[in-house]
Design an enzyme around this catalytic site. Structure first.
Site, PDB file in Angstrom:
ATOM      1  N   CYS A   1       1.375   3.458   6.303  1.00 33.82           N
ATOM      2  CA  CYS A   1       2.728   3.034   5.943  1.00 33.82           C
ATOM      3  C   CYS A   1       3.598   2.968   7.197  1.00 33.82           C
ATOM      4  O   CYS A   1       3.546   3.857   8.043  1.00 33.82           O
ATOM      5  CB  CYS A   1       3.325   3.996   4.924  1.00 33.82           C
TER       6      CYS A   1
ATOM      7  N   CYS B   1       6.050   6.073   6.966  1.00 31.82           N
ATOM      8  CA  CYS B   1       5.562   7.448   6.840  1.00 31.82           C
ATOM      9  C   CYS B   1       4.091   7.462   7.229  1.00 31.82           C
ATOM     10  O   CYS B   1       3.541   6.466   7.691  1.00 31.82           O
ATOM     11  CB  CYS B   1       5.776   7.994   5.422  1.00 31.82           C
TER      12      CYS B   1
ATOM     13  N   CYS C   1       3.889   2.096   1.671  1.00 37.33           N
ATOM     14  CA  CYS C   1       3.263   2.822   0.562  1.00 37.33           C
ATOM     15  C   CYS C   1       3.973   2.509  -0.753  1.00 37.33           C
ATOM     16  O   CYS C   1       5.168   2.211  -0.788  1.00 37.33           O
ATOM     17  CB  CYS C   1       3.277   4.327   0.816  1.00 37.33           C
TER      18      CYS C   1
ATOM     19  N   HIS D   1       8.036   3.483  -0.357  1.00 38.81           N
ATOM     20  CA  HIS D   1       8.650   2.697   0.707  1.00 38.81           C
ATOM     21  C   HIS D   1       8.516   1.194   0.486  1.00 38.81           C
ATOM     22  O   HIS D   1       9.346   0.424   0.988  1.00 38.81           O
ATOM     23  CB  HIS D   1       8.046   3.102   2.056  1.00 38.81           C
TER      24      HIS D   1
ATOM     25  N   CYS E   1     -25.502  -1.902 -14.191  1.00 40.68           N
ATOM     26  CA  CYS E   1     -26.523  -1.030 -13.600  1.00 40.68           C
ATOM     27  C   CYS E   1     -25.908   0.099 -12.783  1.00 40.68           C
ATOM     28  O   CYS E   1     -26.520   1.154 -12.618  1.00 40.68           O
ATOM     29  CB  CYS E   1     -27.498  -1.842 -12.754  1.00 40.68           C
TER      30      CYS E   1
ATOM     31  N   HIS F   1     -27.727  -5.444  -7.336  1.00 39.65           N
ATOM     32  CA  HIS F   1     -28.343  -4.658  -8.409  1.00 39.65           C
ATOM     33  C   HIS F   1     -28.582  -3.238  -7.915  1.00 39.65           C
ATOM     34  O   HIS F   1     -28.826  -3.004  -6.732  1.00 39.65           O
ATOM     35  CB  HIS F   1     -29.670  -5.310  -8.810  1.00 39.65           C
TER      36      HIS F   1
END
EC number: 3.4.19.12
Length: 802
Positions: free
Chosen positions: A185, A188, A205, A218, A314, A761
């Protein structure tokens, strides 16, 4: 006889309902088993609740609810060696061996407890009024769509609308380019829940209530300052799109021009798409991991039940196969059938514990009637169970797992462990076997002072240091040949896989890492810092993930094609944490100052929300600040802001203490906050202890565990303040770790085939009774060459002490 049956049915007419919009009709799967119309006993659908039951469970439902009328559905499967296609009214199918078979359906009403039967074709012979109502109800049940289709139609993906700003969005020419990693951020130190503003490229953020994760809001503040409306969540960008939020419209939205808008900041989604399409997995990967070149011997019986693939599911089946092989999960979810039935809610399809019991019981404890598991074609081939009900429940409300797209097995494992913890009410939490403490040591390079902290984790992520490959010369030669072939437009050479020693991965895990923009509390300023991680405890079961999936510098996702010599036996004791050492000086326990953006506008504050918070015991100035920073969105949002910021130094006194996961007794201030909201003291303490004194989670725990209010208040005030007499098993305030020696044995691993976690897979290999088995969807076979070096997630169990 028809008249007699009609008269017999009349008393039950008020209980026979016609499915309405919103009703889910379970006509293909039992709520307590995997019985279906194809099972020997068929399936009974309650004509009031529309739940399905196998023959073993229908009478239990009758005794529990008093519902007497059920529709009995029976599907007869008949193999047809040679079919004349003139019979177009037959429902024909072809199995994997090319043998045709047909379905013949039979339906009738059954009245309990005497088991009177009314074949549906003869329903017209009943008295007119009875016939009309019953016919409508039966037709509606028979023609009802799948309950899972309805869930898909109601999912949030279907409701998202195109943003009104998408077409007219103007982006600034400011030269901002977003790297593929290392985000934080701009206001921060947050490195999670980060949103890229599509107008100016700011990375900020979000708020926890946007998508359930943490943040300081923010991104919302930035919108209020600039009116730049659209933001995209950085860790959701894939070739198929991304999560986009409109601050102006206050909802998740679609952006048809998202690829152009992201390209403006250097994120080329079209290039990502080309890589996904062009980079095909090595055929050898598929052959080696699935052992497809070998003639494997199928196995059947308890613990060897396959799971049908429900459209890219799966990742779910492999994870569940491994978890169900662990004794702690078996003990937690395999119990007395009658007790499970008696304590399940009226809608067992929505109860996590019931569905875990169903899934686990029918996988581990094989029933006597094998027809529930197998359909005989021209050879004995296991069809496997079809956990549609379970998948719908565990994925409910999750934007990714509720879709039919392929997902990451690692992310699903953590999601399921979270569900297990949330639904372990006052009982053993089997997920605790994976729980361990990590000690993080951060050192200020300038003052040499250190800080030790602990966090909880559930798996160990191992980096892959390509520079440590044991076949580097071979890799360099291959790369040279590949480039030469590309320049001369010749077919590429046979790929060469990097061979990485496991010791190199472990060494990379233990290496100190730089802490960007480290704020030194000793200097009261930013400085250089390094962080190392060690194990403060070792779990019963250690889960390791090989970090094979990454992004290139051009935002192109890629999977590292590596072979790692993962050992059968693992000794991690040398990674045991040591704590503060003699001669080490600790960093002062101070937090960085909060940088409040300058705003010349007078704040507009909803005083009614302020007073609601103040009545809960919060300081008035803290309440006003919370309401302001949540944009006057109500007391609930402001309450959550306070909870998320209660440790910040600039909140007005009385300040709230730091909440530690290792404190023996929940802080009295935290207890007071919850009791002021009307919750009983003993219930509040229980919630805080069950959630490691986290106020946010404790509040959620209280709402999801209402039954605990009825428990005896055996926890007196004296007992609450003196837990020293409790045994380790009874001390719920501990972080629930099961520490012991760090020596382990490999018993399972999950492998991925494909170029991305969103495609390809998964299969898993599990060691049982001294032999390795491969679980590949519905097929379960003895493994001859388990490809341990190509796995993605590895599961180790602690070795017993010698």
């Amino acid at each position: 006889m028809a008249t007699d049956l009609g008269e017999l049915l009349v008393p039950y007419m008020p209980t026979i309902r016609v499915p309405r919009t919103g009703d889910r009709v379970f006509k293909s799967e039992c709520a307590f088993s995997y019985d279906s119309p194809e099972s020997e006993g068929g399936l009974y659908v309650c004509m009031n609740t529309f739940l399905g039951f196998g023959r073993e469970h229908v009478e239990r439902h009758y005794h529990k609810t008093g519902q007497s009328v059920y529709m009995h559905l029976k599907r007869h499967v008949k193999e047809v060696r040679r079919v004349t296609r003139l019979f177009s009214n037959l429902e024909l199918n072809r199995d994997f061996n090319g043998v045709d078979y047909e379905y013949e359906d039979e339906a009738k009403l059954v009245i309990f407890p005497d088991h009177f039967e009314i074949p549906l074709p003869n329903i017209e012979e009943l008295p007119a009024l009875v016939s009309e109502i019953v016919t409508i109800a039966c037709d509606a049940v028979l023609n009802a769509s799948s309950p899972y289709k309805k869930q898909e139609a109601d999912s949030w993906e279907e409701e998202i609308q195109v943003s009104k700003h998408a077409r007219s969005l103007r982006q600034q020419e400011n030269g901002v380019r977003i790297p593929p990693s290392g985000w934080k951020c701009a206001k921060c130190e947050m490195r999670e829940n980060l949103w890229l503003n599509l107008t100016d490229g700011s990375v900020l953020c979000g708020k926890w209530f946007f998508d359930g994760s943490g943040g300081n809001g923010h991104a919302l503040e930035h919108y209020k300052e600039t009116n730049f409306p659209l933001a995209v969540k950085l860790d959701t960008i894939t070739p198929d799109g991304a999560d986009i939020y409109s601050f102006d419209e206050e909802e998740a939205v679609l952006d048809p021009h998202i690829s152009e808008h992201l390209l403006h900041f250097g994120i080329d989604m079209l290039q990502m798409q080309r890589v996904y399409n062009d980079v095909q997995p090595c055929v050898s990967d598929w052959e080696v991991i699935q052992e497809s070149s070998l003639k494997l011997k199928p196995v059947y019986g308890s613990g060897y039940t396959g799971i049908k693939n429900l459209a890219n599911s799966c990742y779910l089946s492999t994870t569940m196969q491994v978890l169900f092989s662990i004794p702690e999960f078996q003990r937690a979810y395999v119990g007395n059938l009658q007790r499970i039935f008696d304590y399940s809610p009226l809608d067992p399809t929505q109860d996590f514990s019931t569905q875990m019991w169903v899934f686990l019981s029918w996988n581990v404890i094989i029933m006597l009637n094998l027809s529930c598991f197998f359909i005989l074609y021209n050879c004995n081939q296991q069809r496997g169970i079809s956990p549609k009900m379970f998948k719908a429940l565990v994925s409910k409300g999750h934007p990714e797992f509720s879709s039919d797209r392929q997902q990451d097995a690692h992310e699903f494992f953590l999601h399921l462990i979270n569900l297990v913890e949330r639904n372990s009410s006052g009982s053993e939490n089997p997920g605790d076997v994976f729980r361990f403490l990590v000690e993080e040591r951060v050192q200020c390079c300038q003052t040499q002072k250190v800080r030790y902290t602990q966090r909880i984790d559930y798996l160990m992520q191992l980096p892959v240091p390509l520079e440590a490959a044991s076949n580097r010369e071979e890799l360099i030669a291959y790369e040279s040949k590949r480039k030469e072939a590309e320049e001369n437009m010749r077919p590429p050479p046979e790929p060469v896989r990097a061979r990485i020693p496991f010791t190199a991965c472990l060494q990379a895990f233990t290496e100190p890492e730089n802490v960007p923009d480290f704020w030194s509390s000793a200097l009261q300023a930013k400085s250089a810092g390094v962080k190392t991680s060690r194990f403060a405890s070792f779990p019963e079961y250690m889960v390791m993930q090989i970090k094979k999936f990454t992004f290139g510098v051009d935002w192109v996702p890629k999977k590292l094609d590596v072979s790692v010599d993962v050992p059968d036996f693992l000794d991690l004791n040398r990674l045991r944490a040591t704590g503060l050492q003699t001669g080490e000086a600790e960093l002062p326990d101070l937090t960085p100052p909060i940088v409040i953006p300058e705003d010349t506008r007078a704040p507009e504050i909803d005083e009614s929300s302020v007073m609601q918070l103040a009545e809960m015991g919060f300081p008035l100035e803290a309440c006003r600040k919370a309401v302001y920073y949540t944009g006057n969105m109500g007391a609930e949002m402001a309450f959550n802001w306070i909870i998320a910021h209660m440790e910040e130094p600039d909140l007005p006194s009385p300040s709230f203490p730091t909440i530690s996961a290792l404190d023996n007794q929940p802080p009295e201030e935290s207890i007071s906050i919850l009791t002021s909201m009307g919750f009983p003291r003993h219930h509040t303490i229980q919630a805080l202890k069950a959630t490691n004194n986290n106020l946010e989670r404790a509040l959620d725990w209280i709402f999801t565990h209402p039954d605990c209010e009825d428990e005896s208040e055996a926890m007196s005030d004296t007992a609450e303040t003196d837990d020293s007499s409790l045994s380790p098993d009874q001390d719920l305030s501990s972080p629930r770790v099961r520490d012991g020696p760090g020596r382990y044995e490999l018993f399972a691993f999950i492998s991925h085939m494909g170029s991305s976690t969103m495609s390809g897979h998964y299969v898993c290999h599990i060691k049982k009774e001294g032999r390795w088995l491969i679980y590949n969807d519905h097929k379960v076979c003895l493994s001859e060459r388990p490809p341990k070096d190509l796995g993605y997630m590895y599961f180790y169990r602690r070795l017993s002490s010698c």
